[in-house]
Enzyme design. Sequence first.
Site, PDB file in Angstrom:
ATOM      1  N   GLY A  97       1.446  24.911 -11.652  1.00  0.00           N
ATOM      2  CA  GLY A  97       1.162  24.678 -12.752  1.00  0.00           C
ATOM      3  C   GLY A  97       1.778  23.311 -13.443  1.00  0.00           C
ATOM      4  N   GLY A  99       4.309  21.333 -14.282  1.00  0.00           N
ATOM      5  CA  GLY A  99       5.917  21.538 -14.119  1.00  0.00           C
ATOM      6  C   GLY A  99       6.442  20.392 -15.056  1.00  0.00           C
ATOM      7  CG  ASP A 128      14.366  16.718 -14.279  1.00  0.00           C
ATOM      8  OD1 ASP A 128      13.170  16.760 -14.200  1.00  0.00           O
ATOM      9  OD2 ASP A 128      15.321  16.028 -13.840  1.00  0.00           O
ATOM     10  NE  ARG A 179      -1.093  13.516 -16.404  1.00  0.00           N
ATOM     11  CZ  ARG A 179      -0.883  14.011 -15.181  1.00  0.00           C
ATOM     12  NH1 ARG A 179      -1.031  12.988 -14.111  1.00  0.00           N
ATOM     13  NH2 ARG A 179      -0.448  15.235 -14.911  1.00  0.00           N
ATOM     14  CG  ASP A 267      -1.527  21.067  -6.619  1.00  0.00           C
ATOM     15  OD1 ASP A 267      -1.555  21.219  -5.469  1.00  0.00           O
ATOM     16  OD2 ASP A 267      -0.588  20.504  -7.166  1.00  0.00           O
ATOM     17  CG  ASP A 277      -1.861  15.179 -10.653  1.00  0.00           C
ATOM     18  OD1 ASP A 277      -1.425  14.926 -11.783  1.00  0.00           O
ATOM     19  OD2 ASP A 277      -2.160  16.147 -10.115  1.00  0.00           O
TER      20      ASP A 277
END
Length: 504
Positions: A97, A99, A128, A179, A267, A277
Amino acid sequence: MHAFDGSHPLPWQGTWRTGFSGLGPAFLTHLQPTPLPDAQWVAQSPQVAQLAGLPDGFMQTEQALQAFTGNAVLPGSQPYAGVYSGHQFGVWAGQLGDGRAITVGETAAGWELQLKGAGPTPYSRGGDGRAVLRSSIREFLCSEAMHALGIPTTRALCLTASHAPVYRETAETAAVVTRAAPSFIRFGHFEHFAARDMQSELRQLADYVIDRYYPACRSGWQGVDSEGAPVPGNAYAALLYEVGQRTAHMIAHWQAVGFCHGVMNTDNMSVLGLTIDYGPFQFLDAFDPSHICNHSDHQGRYAFNQQPQIAYWNLFCLGQALLPLIEDQDVTVAALEAYRPAFSQAFRQRMCDKLGLPRAAQQHTAAATPVIGRLLELLATHRIDHTIFWRRLSRSAQDGDFQRTRELFLDSADFDRWLLSYQELSAQSGQALDANLMLNTNPGFVLRNHVAQEAIHAAEQGNFQVVQDLLRVLQHPFDEHPAHGAWADFPPAWASSIAISCSS
């Protein structure tokens, strides 16, 4: 955390589309970003602001700075983090997911805006939820650089920084990159619901993607006829087929320009065929087909020359997830297998463009294949700088003098033998090499690791001008930039010691 009120009038009144957020709580969790102190601008992309439909002047306001650092919520926005699962380095990782990414919403222009580094979410898995300035600069610059190269990609609206500490291997400073994309849906979204046998949600997601992004798939697909035209059939098979076609074209672009993604987990694969990513990526310096850019990739799974096959493997995982909807294994396999010829054809097309073979004469691609193959062997054997070679070859074709390209090879006889076959190929086409096509296909400037490191070092000292200058150059990679010629030169010796990992 606060919403803007009438005392701080906004030129943009926060009109949002429901989009993905309307799918319901099985798909996402609404939450607020976690504020950062002392927000400051690092860089912006006015092109993306225009695409997203943000009004003129909005990005120059204090309101925008605070909103895109996660310190305030724009009117009408309902931020959320999405859930998905996936395979990481070939191993099923289960639920993942967003994060450290929080989606602000989808603008009226149809672009989702997502804050990366805006704090923890329910999917942070103990992290974090923050991003460091170093990696955020790399993602911001590469997103816009890839778009300028013509490669399908998510975009980057802006980058902000804070003095707040973030702890990785050492203490670093925080940053947030905003983004943008029509959608951030990944292969892993489908895997998530398929793995949990949540077929109603799986179908809901697939229907949303088809109706929103692939409406032609409603006519279905069950294969191709003797002329390669799609045969109507299952809509979900059509979706798999179309995702495969887009993925093939994206990977062909990567291979042609020498881009290594570094972490092609399922993912990290966009269902829209976008590069997504940006972590341990790298543009090749010396051409090495087996180059591994990710120092966390100990087995070399995501080496440069493995990317086309890994994309197919990831599509296979997507096909498995969609199989309950397609309900026909043979049709599913056929849709998957269409990726291979699509990639081969797209890659040949890109390479023919790089070689300057006129578009009207590219029916000679069969004859070009051995010429392309021999050239790639030579570049690997002699470890020729990938970007510099192709740019010099383009100039040589324009000038009719190949000496500067020849000088790149220790054994010029190898190059001369190849050059003869290249010139014969051009003669077979009956047309002269298209130097303009080459110069607009082979960039002079890419985001090399050492160039990114230069911008990062300056930014860590509080100087963001290098990031901004580099952005302007990378947005026009096929132009000459005499004031920044060093960014197009050979990398320094220390560049090879730069270690990029999954934390980058």
